[in-house]
Design an enzyme around this catalytic site. Sequence first.
Site, PDB file in Angstrom:
ATOM      1  N   ASP A 259       0.822  -1.207   0.000  1.00  0.00           N
ATOM      2  CA  ASP A 259       0.000   0.000   0.000  1.00  0.00           C
ATOM      3  C   ASP A 259       0.855   1.256   0.000  1.00  0.00           C
ATOM      4  O   ASP A 259       2.077   1.205   0.136  1.00  0.00           O
ATOM      5  CB  ASP A 259      -0.964  -0.001   1.206  1.00  0.00           C
ATOM      6  CG  ASP A 259      -0.276  -0.336   2.529  1.00  0.00           C
ATOM      7  OD1 ASP A 259       0.965  -0.464   2.541  1.00  0.00           O
ATOM      8  OD2 ASP A 259      -0.963  -0.468   3.550  1.00  0.00           O
TER       9      ASP A 259
ATOM     10  N   ASN B 151      -7.192  -1.360  14.390  1.00  0.00           N
ATOM     11  CA  ASN B 151      -8.597  -1.519  14.005  1.00  0.00           C
ATOM     12  C   ASN B 151      -8.821  -2.785  13.180  1.00  0.00           C
ATOM     13  O   ASN B 151      -9.898  -2.984  12.631  1.00  0.00           O
ATOM     14  CB  ASN B 151      -9.075  -0.293  13.208  1.00  0.00           C
ATOM     15  CG  ASN B 151      -8.301  -0.119  11.903  1.00  0.00           C
ATOM     16  OD1 ASN B 151      -7.364  -0.874  11.632  1.00  0.00           O
ATOM     17  ND2 ASN B 151      -8.675   0.858  11.117  1.00  0.00           N
TER      18      ASN B 151
ATOM     19  N   GLU C  56      -9.452  -1.233   5.291  1.00  0.00           N
ATOM     20  CA  GLU C  56     -10.019  -0.763   6.556  1.00  0.00           C
ATOM     21  C   GLU C  56     -11.313  -1.528   6.866  1.00  0.00           C
ATOM     22  O   GLU C  56     -11.865  -2.206   5.990  1.00  0.00           O
ATOM     23  CB  GLU C  56     -10.319   0.739   6.442  1.00  0.00           C
ATOM     24  CG  GLU C  56      -9.113   1.607   6.067  1.00  0.00           C
ATOM     25  CD  GLU C  56      -8.119   1.786   7.213  1.00  0.00           C
ATOM     26  OE1 GLU C  56      -8.109   0.978   8.168  1.00  0.00           O
ATOM     27  OE2 GLU C  56      -7.332   2.754   7.161  1.00  0.00           O
TER      28      GLU C  56
HETATM   29  C1  F6R Z   1       1.685  -0.975   5.958  1.00  0.00           C
HETATM   30  C2  F6R Z   1       0.467  -1.738   6.204  1.00  0.00           C
HETATM   31  C3  F6R Z   1      -0.317  -1.537   7.449  1.00  0.00           C
HETATM   32  C4  F6R Z   1       0.507  -1.850   8.705  1.00  0.00           C
HETATM   33  C5  F6R Z   1      -0.328  -1.701   9.975  1.00  0.00           C
HETATM   34  C6  F6R Z   1       0.516  -1.893  11.211  1.00  0.00           C
HETATM   35  O1  F6R Z   1       2.228  -1.323   4.699  1.00  0.00           O
HETATM   36  O2  F6R Z   1       0.106  -2.529   5.377  1.00  0.00           O
HETATM   37  O3  F6R Z   1      -1.475  -2.323   7.414  1.00  0.00           O
HETATM   38  O4  F6R Z   1       0.998  -3.164   8.613  1.00  0.00           O
HETATM   39  O5  F6R Z   1      -0.912  -0.447  10.021  1.00  0.00           O
HETATM   40  O6  F6R Z   1       1.439  -0.861  11.301  1.00  0.00           O
HETATM   41  P1  F6R Z   1       2.670  -0.939  12.331  1.00  0.00           P
HETATM   42  O7  F6R Z   1       3.529  -2.048  11.859  1.00  0.00           O
HETATM   43  O8  F6R Z   1       3.357   0.393  12.183  1.00  0.00           O
HETATM   44  O9  F6R Z   1       2.090  -1.174  13.671  1.00  0.00           O
END
Ligand code: F6R
Length: 260
Positions: free
Chosen positions: A78, A149, A156
């Site tokens: 993403d 979440n 999402e």
């Molecule tokens: C980023 C992604 C997000 C993160 C998630 C957790 O490429 O795909 O879904 O994996 O937001 O983020 P962290 O690792 O910073 O807790």
Amino acid sequence: MKIQDNYDEQFIIYSDKYEASRVVADEMCNVIEEIGLAGGLPVLGLATGATPEIIYKYLIEAYQKGKSFAKTICFNLDEYYPIQKENPNSFYYSMYKQLFNYIDIPDNNIHIPHIGTLDTPLHDFCKDYENKINQVGGIDLQILGIGENGHIAFNEPGSDFNSLTRLVDLDEVTRKNAAADFGGVSAVPNQGITMGIQSILQAKKIILLAFGENKGRIMNRLLYEPITPDLPASFLKLHSNCQFVLDEACAKNIKYMDIT
Ligand code: F6R
């Protein structure tokens, strides 16, 4: 797809994130080795954020000890939209800073759903991203983090099971969690481009990592709640080769797990 009977057995706990990241980095290297020996091109699905940072350090170490990534193909999950490559908060920037600048992967083998300007035809870009994944035979090993979440990539709550790469609105929780990096929530982009739930589920193997106390609550929900678009990571329970890798700090918040 049928719910996997044994998905709870796929929760694997390591003492800390360093040990867990070592195991996952080794597995990524093994995939590269095995597919390379069979004459194929290994395809890795990569995530950004805090969770995979240590894995990338270990991959750089592996490169320094002689491992080559010259024939590895990578797809990132993403990216914010819109955002410029030069913005240190862009996933493009952080992937180069944390990994790609330090290994021998050719630029042509790196795919990040980064557009940067508002003028690019988004629909074509997203379709092309899916085509590129399919053209190289799909993702062999997909690494995932999880949002508080329950999001995976930028899928999402409310994301469709059949979703593919597309433009999405970011959840308020996601934007609040990114606020410190951007210097305030109002500076966090409202949208992102993300691989879809289906794009992720088509990977041959998936490893979701969850480290730290903050991730305990969502991993507890993931273990016990039914599969629902409200908890996008729950769709992973339908995949026949998915592991959930936790450190003890995360696992101690999961009710049934005895890690003493
Ligand atoms: C980023 C992604 C997000 C993160 C998630 C957790 O490429 O795909 O879904 O994996 O937001 O983020 P962290 O690792 O910073 O807790």
